[in-house]
Design an enzyme around this catalytic site. Structure first.
Site, PDB file in Angstrom:
ATOM      1  N   TYR A 244       0.723  -1.037  -0.224  1.00 12.75           N
ATOM      2  CA  TYR A 244       0.461   0.009  -0.234  1.00 12.75           C
ATOM      3  C   TYR A 244       1.147   1.474   0.090  1.00 12.75           C
ATOM      4  CZ  TYR A 244       1.146  -0.225   5.291  1.00 12.75           C
ATOM      5  OH  TYR A 244       1.847  -0.659   6.344  1.00 12.75           O
ATOM      6  N   HIS A 292       6.391   0.139   1.524  1.00 10.89           N
ATOM      7  CA  HIS A 292       5.908   0.745  -0.100  1.00 10.89           C
ATOM      8  C   HIS A 292       6.991   0.154  -0.708  1.00 10.89           C
ATOM      9  CE1 HIS A 292       3.314   2.230   3.443  1.00 10.89           C
ATOM     10  NE2 HIS A 292       4.443   2.885   4.387  1.00 10.89           N
TER      11      HIS A 292
END
Ligand code: C5P
Length: 316
Positions: A244, A292
């Site tokens: 995400y 990430h």
């Protein structure tokens, strides 16, 4: 005898009447006429407004969901189901909606966002926490902006010459929360349902006889980011790379919605590929960019800079 002025007036009146007659007989609309007018109403009052002109990123910016939750902006069930999977949440959509309803009994039902207008220029400094701010002397430049958005714990005291000392908005979530002064907007990122419950709990009115707890921020300046922005950032901007998006990347995506000019500071990994901070010595040498897609995120930011949609300040 008619004077020259009189003749000119009659001529102008006849011209206007003919133009009006032609307009009504034709299939032209006012919008068509407006498009011929050489002096267009500007979107904002900056030298260059983010939403003006056609560039390849404009459709992506235009596809954004409403950046903040409000009483009028509920999240769709489809977005909720996506958000639920990222955090392995079990509670249903109805529970989310009930929680949001409760939140808006405390916080402004419409978060305070300065709207775009042809007579103002909303300049924003987005300040990430990268170590590339060290020795940059960007402080004065950052403080010059109308809106200064800082992220998580990024401090100013002791680092003024590199990062400035004004903060109008601070992004945080429970794990990165600090206490804000009464003039700073709290931009709350709900990564999971528990975060919304934390927010509710942190600002719940005190029961009679209970000592007033210290509040995290001025409740009238709380803005709750729409969790749909997370999905949008992940799918549309990052093409589903990473688990995400990072808080910083989502804040960039958010700033494209609330600013007319975006200047980005403090983004970028160190030479070993770690997201080290300007305010501390890196201990975990294998940090990288966590869950990430740091490289992908930086590429997007870099491209936006190349296409002059934003300006990226890379440090000394
Ligand atoms: O580390 P932290 O999450 O507090 O930093 C805020 C944001 O700044 C990150 O989410 C990331 O997007 C950005 N950052 C960066 N390069 C670094 C450190 C942080 O791009 N070296």
């Amino acid at each position: 005898m008619l004077s020259t002025l009189g003749k000119t007036r009659i001529l102008l009146t006849l011209l206007c009447l003919t133009a009006t007659g032609l307009f009504y007989k034709s299939k032209w609309s006012l919008t068509d006429l407006y498009s011929l007018w050489p002096y267009k109403l500007r979107a904002c009052n900056c030298q260059k407004c983010l939403t003006e002109g056609e560039h390849e990123y404009k459709p992506l910016i235009d596809a954004s969901p409403k950046p903040f939750l409000s009483k009028q902006t509920p999240m769709s069930e489809d977005d909720f189901n996506w958000w639920k999977k990222v955090q392995r949440e079990k509670r249903p959509f109805s529970f989310f909606n009930e929680t949001v309803d409760k939140l808006f009994t405390i916080f402004p039902p419409n978060p305070h966002v300065l709207q775009q207008s042809s007579d103002r220029c909303r300049t924003c400094a987005l300040v990430g926490n990268s170590a590339n701010l060290k020795g940059s002397h960007y402080g004065q430049l950052i403080d010059y902006h109308d809106i200064i958005i800082r992220i998580n714990r990024g401090p100013t005291i002791g680092y003024e010459s590199d990062v400035g000392n004004r903060t109008t908005h601070r992004v945080m979530y429970p794990e990165s929360a600090s206490y804000l002064d009464k003039n700073t907007h709290l931009v709350f990122f709900p990564f999971k349902m528990k975060d919304l419950l934390w927010l509710l709990n942190s600002f719940a009115p005190q029961k009679k006889g209970q000592e007033e707890a210290k509040r995290r921020a001025n409740k009238d300046l709380v803005m709750i980011v729409n969790p749909a922005l997370m999905r949008y950032s992940h799918e549309i901007w990052l093409k589903k790379k990473g688990r995400y998006p990072s808080t910083g990347f989502m804040t960039l995506v958010l700033s494209l919605q609330i600013c007319d000019e975006v200047n980005v500071f403090g983004f970028g990994a160190d030479k070993d590929g770690n997201w080290s901070h300007y305010f501390e010595i890196l201990r975990n040498k294998r940090l990288r960019t966590g869950p990430h897609a740091g490289t992908q995120e930086y590429e997007v930011i870099h491209m936006l800079d190349q296409k002059e949609v934003i300006s990226l300040y890379k440090g000394p």
